[in-house]
Enzyme design. Sequence first.
Site, short mmCIF file in Angstrom:
data_model
loop_
_atom_site.label_atom_id
_atom_site.label_comp_id
_atom_site.label_asym_id
_atom_site.label_seq_id
_atom_site.Cartn_x
_atom_site.Cartn_y
_atom_site.Cartn_z
N LYS A 190 -2.21 6.12 2.38
CA LYS A 190 -2.74 6.10 3.79
C LYS A 190 -3.63 7.23 3.87
O LYS A 190 -4.42 7.62 4.77
CB LYS A 190 -1.70 6.13 4.72
CG LYS A 190 -0.98 4.75 4.75
CD LYS A 190 -0.11 4.68 6.09
CE LYS A 190 0.53 3.16 5.98
NZ LYS A 190 1.22 3.04 4.82
C1 LIG Z 1 1.46 1.45 4.59
C2 LIG Z 1 1.86 1.00 3.07
C3 LIG Z 1 1.84 -0.17 2.69
C4 LIG Z 1 1.05 -1.25 3.25
O1 LIG Z 1 -0.28 -1.13 3.75
P1 LIG Z 1 -1.10 -2.10 4.82
O2 LIG Z 1 -2.40 -1.56 5.00
O3 LIG Z 1 -0.09 -1.96 6.15
O4 LIG Z 1 -0.99 -3.48 4.21
C5 LIG Z 1 1.99 -0.35 1.16
N1 LIG Z 1 2.41 0.99 0.44
C6 LIG Z 1 2.63 1.97 0.86
C7 LIG Z 1 3.44 2.96 0.14
C8 LIG Z 1 2.37 2.22 2.30
O5 LIG Z 1 2.48 3.45 2.74
#
Ligand SMILES: *Cc1c(COP(=O)(O)O)cnc(C)c1O
Length: 486
Positions: A124
């Site tokens: 993120k």
């Molecule tokens: C947020 C997140 C996801 C999922 O991503 P999306 O964009 O919601 O599909 C997968 N793995 C980790 C470690 C995350 O922080």
Amino acid sequence: MHYVSTRGQSAALPFSEILLGGLAPDGGLYLPETYPQVSGAELDAWRKLSYADLALEVLKKFATDIPVADLQALVKKTYTAEVYRNVRAGESAAEITPLRVLEQRDGTTVMLQALSNGPTLAFKDMAMQLIGNLFEYTLAKNHAELNIFGATSGDTGSAAEYAMRGKRGIRVFMLSPHKKMSAFQTAQMFSLQDPNIFNIAVEGVFDDCQDMVKAVSNDLEFKARQKIGTVNSINWARVVAQVVYYFRGYLAATTSNEQKVSFTVPSGNFGNICAGHIARMMGLPIDKLVAATNENDVLDEFFRTGIYRVRKSAETYHTSSPSMDISKASNFERFMFDLLGRDSERLRALFHKVETEGGFDLSGKPGSDGDEFAKVAQYGFCSGKSVHTDRLATIRDVAQHHGVILDTHTADGVKVAREHLTPGVTMIVLETALPAKFNETIVEALKRDADRPAGFENIEALPQRFEVMHADVALMKDFIARHTGL
Ligand SMILES: *Cc1c(COP(=O)(O)O)cnc(C)c1O
């Protein structure tokens, strides 16, 4: 370049005007009127670019109302080796999203693309760090301020706080369930001492936090006066920032544009893989886009059957890949819009059905809502599911055979990727977090701790700054007003 709402009842707007918002006024999600295209000559020229320069080329096509020189300054500040410094042996911080070979299998190469070298050790950061700089830039231009208010069970809240800390014109009020996050995640957030970051530990569970956010957001007068905004995963700029690393991964894995690659994406709210869909629509030679889910398999069910059936929050499993624990996939509507040939009237009808009946069925079977499921493969999409025992087995197998410790979400990705290999087509698994973040499961799988990147050794011992609060909307509003002075 203008952006339209999937629900078709909001005005088309330029990038800067949708940047700070979430949903369109008609309840839809924004998408570009048409996808900008990338030519073979451009792709060739992009092969040798740094990550920041590549980000500029991609962003230029979407943020057409921001001067290029300003965009350039923003990407240079964001994608630096100082920000993405949590690399492991054999990786270079300058690459930002280093790609390495995991294994040869079934006549092809499986690679891992590291997206988790940023400050909070999860993918993120890739988008959120850019958003922090973009928000600060836009707010300064308009002499405006913004108070970000959200709820988190871990990754999103910390990525938002590390992106917004110290930014002028921005405050963050982040709710989390008191004593429910891991010690590491709690320490990551609560050790921030920046005066513009407010951590509020709510006496309750994550749903109580979310209910408080909804209640405050529904008070439109309060929301306007307090200049409240969000940075959740439907934010368009977050999706665009994620498009860049699909280009980067492709270019790093290939030597000519004749080659195709596939991506497997550990998925929850469909934000990450939605960016892959957009890269593919722009002309990037992607073969398959494989959505990997955990026990919360809303997406896997759709990509196997054509039936989209959202879960109630009581039906949502708490798993050892918690950032994929979702009851519905909030960005999924963006792909649906394209799948339905951008027919917003049909899209409205289907998502109305989600509200009233909990889902829709595009399988084409008698009594279904349509037959578009037959077209899903044209968009490259397929899927698979991984549960706790698979996750443990994959972490063990990869540690034993390749000497690499995977985080739990990435392990779901590797498990599912191995089920979708095509001979001769490189498979890139997106690594969405570092294992140190989810150490409890690493210990369960390997009977040892995950390595911690430098600087995180004693994070739990740092002084913490947070406020404990009852799940009480009036108290929350009072807290916000007191700290904004608005
Ligand atoms: C947020 C997140 C996801 C999922 O991503 P999306 O964009 O919601 O599909 C997968 N793995 C980790 C470690 C995350 O922080």
